[in-house]
Structure formats: C-alpha cells, structure tokens
Design a protein around this motif. Structure first.
Motif, PDB file in Angstrom:
ATOM      1  N   PHE A   1       0.818  -1.209   0.000  1.00 18.73           N
ATOM      2  CA  PHE A   1       0.000   0.000   0.000  1.00 18.73           C
ATOM      3  C   PHE A   1       0.858   1.267   0.000  1.00 18.73           C
ATOM      4  O   PHE A   1       2.027   1.252   0.411  1.00 18.73           O
ATOM      5  CB  PHE A   1      -0.926   0.018   1.224  1.00 18.73           C
ATOM      6  CG  PHE A   1      -2.010  -1.021   1.137  1.00 18.73           C
ATOM      7  CD1 PHE A   1      -3.179  -0.790   0.417  1.00 18.73           C
ATOM      8  CD2 PHE A   1      -1.837  -2.264   1.730  1.00 18.73           C
ATOM      9  CE1 PHE A   1      -4.162  -1.758   0.316  1.00 18.73           C
ATOM     10  CE2 PHE A   1      -2.821  -3.238   1.630  1.00 18.73           C
ATOM     11  CZ  PHE A   1      -3.987  -2.985   0.924  1.00 18.73           C
ATOM     12  N   ALA A   2       0.227   2.341  -0.479  1.00 17.06           N
ATOM     13  CA  ALA A   2       0.765   3.710  -0.412  1.00 17.06           C
ATOM     14  C   ALA A   2       2.136   3.818  -1.087  1.00 17.06           C
ATOM     15  O   ALA A   2       2.327   3.285  -2.176  1.00 17.06           O
ATOM     16  CB  ALA A   2       0.788   4.187   1.042  1.00 17.06           C
ATOM     17  N   GLY A   3       3.087   4.506  -0.438  1.00 12.19           N
ATOM     18  CA  GLY A   3       4.391   4.739  -1.058  1.00 12.19           C
ATOM     19  C   GLY A   3       5.133   3.460  -1.373  1.00 12.19           C
ATOM     20  O   GLY A   3       5.864   3.373  -2.367  1.00 12.19           O
TER      21      GLY A   3
ATOM     22  N   ARG B   1       5.441  -1.471   8.291  1.00  9.77           N
ATOM     23  CA  ARG B   1       4.401  -2.152   9.068  1.00  9.77           C
ATOM     24  C   ARG B   1       3.872  -3.325   8.257  1.00  9.77           C
ATOM     25  O   ARG B   1       4.028  -3.366   7.035  1.00  9.77           O
ATOM     26  CB  ARG B   1       3.254  -1.192   9.401  1.00  9.77           C
ATOM     27  CG  ARG B   1       3.686   0.040  10.161  1.00  9.77           C
ATOM     28  CD  ARG B   1       4.194  -0.321  11.551  1.00  9.77           C
ATOM     29  NE  ARG B   1       5.079   0.708  12.071  1.00  9.77           N
ATOM     30  CZ  ARG B   1       4.695   1.719  12.841  1.00  9.77           C
ATOM     31  NH1 ARG B   1       3.437   1.828  13.183  1.00  9.77           N
ATOM     32  NH2 ARG B   1       5.557   2.613  13.262  1.00  9.77           N
TER      33      ARG B   1
ATOM     34  N   PHE C   1       3.199  -2.180   4.476  1.00 10.29           N
ATOM     35  CA  PHE C   1       2.849  -0.780   4.230  1.00 10.29           C
ATOM     36  C   PHE C   1       3.619   0.150   5.161  1.00 10.29           C
ATOM     37  O   PHE C   1       4.105  -0.276   6.206  1.00 10.29           O
ATOM     38  CB  PHE C   1       1.340  -0.564   4.385  1.00 10.29           C
ATOM     39  CG  PHE C   1       0.706  -1.246   5.570  1.00 10.29           C
ATOM     40  CD1 PHE C   1       0.758  -0.683   6.827  1.00 10.29           C
ATOM     41  CD2 PHE C   1       0.033  -2.464   5.404  1.00 10.29           C
ATOM     42  CE1 PHE C   1       0.148  -1.308   7.906  1.00 10.29           C
ATOM     43  CE2 PHE C   1      -0.575  -3.103   6.487  1.00 10.29           C
ATOM     44  CZ  PHE C   1      -0.512  -2.519   7.743  1.00 10.29           C
TER      45      PHE C   1
ATOM     46  N   PRO D   1       3.902   3.362   7.914  1.00 12.85           N
ATOM     47  CA  PRO D   1       3.021   3.736   9.025  1.00 12.85           C
ATOM     48  C   PRO D   1       1.786   4.484   8.506  1.00 12.85           C
ATOM     49  O   PRO D   1       1.888   5.268   7.564  1.00 12.85           O
ATOM     50  CB  PRO D   1       3.910   4.654   9.872  1.00 12.85           C
ATOM     51  CG  PRO D   1       5.295   4.179   9.600  1.00 12.85           C
ATOM     52  CD  PRO D   1       5.297   3.760   8.163  1.00 12.85           C
ATOM     53  N   VAL D   2       0.649   4.239   9.138  1.00 15.57           N
ATOM     54  CA  VAL D   2      -0.621   4.779   8.632  1.00 15.57           C
ATOM     55  C   VAL D   2      -0.723   6.274   8.925  1.00 15.57           C
ATOM     56  O   VAL D   2      -0.157   6.781   9.890  1.00 15.57           O
ATOM     57  CB  VAL D   2      -1.823   4.007   9.217  1.00 15.57           C
ATOM     58  CG1 VAL D   2      -1.716   2.537   8.863  1.00 15.57           C
ATOM     59  CG2 VAL D   2      -1.920   4.196  10.732  1.00 15.57           C
ATOM     60  N   THR D   3      -1.479   6.983   8.070  1.00 12.79           N
ATOM     61  CA  THR D   3      -1.585   8.447   8.189  1.00 12.79           C
ATOM     62  C   THR D   3      -3.002   8.949   7.946  1.00 12.79           C
ATOM     63  O   THR D   3      -3.213   9.993   7.336  1.00 12.79           O
ATOM     64  CB  THR D   3      -0.623   9.135   7.192  1.00 12.79           C
ATOM     65  OG1 THR D   3      -0.917   8.656   5.866  1.00 12.79           O
ATOM     66  CG2 THR D   3       0.830   8.853   7.510  1.00 12.79           C
ATOM     67  N   GLY D   4      -3.990   8.172   8.406  1.00  7.54           N
ATOM     68  CA  GLY D   4      -5.378   8.596   8.190  1.00  7.54           C
ATOM     69  C   GLY D   4      -5.842   9.620   9.202  1.00  7.54           C
ATOM     70  O   GLY D   4      -5.059  10.156   9.977  1.00  7.54           O
ATOM     71  N   GLY D   5      -7.122   9.866   9.198  1.00  6.04           N
ATOM     72  CA  GLY D   5      -7.741  10.761  10.161  1.00  6.04           C
ATOM     73  C   GLY D   5      -7.712  12.207   9.751  1.00  6.04           C
ATOM     74  O   GLY D   5      -7.175  12.556   8.732  1.00  6.04           O
TER      75      GLY D   5
END
Lengths: 84, 162
Positions: A8-10, A55, A78, A80-84
C-alpha cells in the motif's frame, strides 16, 4: 495453497504492484522472513528493507515482523498509517 | 450502522442528531470532524518554520486504504471504546479518494449519559484511528505528489490511553 502479498501507499508505488501471489519456501515462516526473502530476490523489492518503520498485517490484523505466516495467508506490507 | 468508509461527504448535523435519536438516557454527544488543510503543517511544526514557502500549499489530498482491514480495524477500535466507557452510541465515518482543502475527511461521534465518557471516548477513537486504521494520505502540491509521513505526536497521543 499460495500466499497473497499486498502493498500500500508509497511502498506500493516503490515496488510497482499492489499485489501478487507466491508459494512460500519452507524456511519462510514469519513476516520478517518473507520481507527478507522478497528483498533478496530482486532489486525491485529492495524498498521492503529500505522503508523505515515498515508495518505489516497478516489476514488483515496488524502484526510485528515476528508474526507467523503460513500458506494461504494474506500478508500486507505498508508504511506507518496516516489517516484521520 | 456504526462504521462507514466512503467517497462521499456526510451531513454533520444529521449524524449528530442520529446519535441520540430515540434514546432519552443520552445526556451528552461529543463529536470530532477532521478537515483537509491547505498548508503542510507537518514541516512547519517539526522544523519550527513559518509557512512562507508557498510551494508547500496543498492543492488536494488522496486517501488510500486497505479494504476489509480498514473496516475491521475501525470495528476493533469502537469495541475497545465501548468496553472502556459507558457509551450509548458511536459513529465513525472516514472518507477515501481525492479531497480538496476544506473538505471533511473524518467524523467521530459518541453518545453517552455524561460528557466525561463522551469526550474521552471520542478522543480515544481518533487517537487510535490515527495510528491503527490502514489509511494513507498523499498530498498534491504545485511541485508534485508526496506521501504524508507518520507523526511521532500521533503515536504519543495513542500511547497515553494504554
């Protein structure tokens, strides 16, 4: 039964794919071992070891690199998550 | 419905009203709404710099997520909040896809008999969502796209609930 690996992501952009399947060699039985196995296989996967604070999730649950992996699991890597 | 992961916007007033509708035991509804900022506050806060650099102005933000795991992670966070505080109702909405500055990203609403539980649970859900739910933000600026780095302050905020 093969194991599905998701990115996921980058990290997804760095490895150039969002998912693929592989048959786990017998010695690859943890998330960390899978990461090393993939990164050693080709330059394309080197982002797996270059990503800081990488992660992982096994069957959609966040785990650490020591978590067990078996045939048929869905493993995700992935940043580290960066939602919110 | 407790959890929604959706592209579309949500109606804050309606969500807040729905949290307490039909339940006369509820004495408090606390809510949080997260918005897309236009400035790269991460750089500013870390380096202590003022945002004189206009190239850091964010023109849009795209939210990626891990379908399936996202819903499971949010359900797990909600279950932890319910186990920890006396809550009547809880609602989490997180948007995905491309959003513009000023648009709403996330809604957390909590209904309880008293404000203490509602405030605490609302903050707990946001702090855990920030560190446990598999969402990733990519910012667009005049100079290109950039994945947002995770912030240590978010880990610190989540750790204080342990």
């Amino acid at each position: 039964m093969s194991t599905t690996v998701l990115f996921f992501a980058g990290l997804r952009e760095a490895v150039g794919t969002s998912s693929f399947s592989l048959d786990l060699p017998p010695e690859v039985n943890t998330v960390g071992a899978l990461r090393e196995h993939l990164a050693a296989g080709s330059d394309r996967w080197s982002a797996l070891t270059r990503t800081t604070n990488l992660r992982a999730a096994v069957n959609q649950l966040m785990v650490d690199m020591n978590a067990a992996v078996t045939d048929g699991d869905e493993v995700a890597f992935f940043p580290p998550v960066t939602g919110g | 419905m407790t959890i929604s992961v959706q592209e579309g916007d949500f109606d804050v007033g309606r969500e807040i009203a729905d949290l307490s509708s039909g339940c006369r035991e509820i004495g408090a509804v606390a809510s949080f709404v997260g918005l897309v900022r236009n400035a790269d506050a991460t750089e500013k806060e870390i380096n202590g710099l003022q945002s004189a650099n206009h190239s850091a102005q964010i023109t849009a933000m795209t939210l990626e997520h891990y379908p399936g795991m996202t819903e499971n992670a949010l359900a797990n966070i909600v279950a932890q909040a319910k186990a920890r505080w006396d809550l009547n109702n809880i609602r989490v909405i997180h948007r995905i896809g491309r959003l513009l500055p000023g648009e709403r990203i996330v809604f957390v609403g909590v209904a309880s008999a008293h404000r203490g539980d509602a405030f605490a649970a609302c903050e707990f859900v946001m702090d855990y969502l920030k560190t446990q739910a598999p969402f990733w933000k990519k910012e667009e600026t005049a100079t290109g796209g950039r994945w947002v780095d995770a912030r240590e302050t978010d880990d610190t905020a989540a750790a204080r609930w342990r």
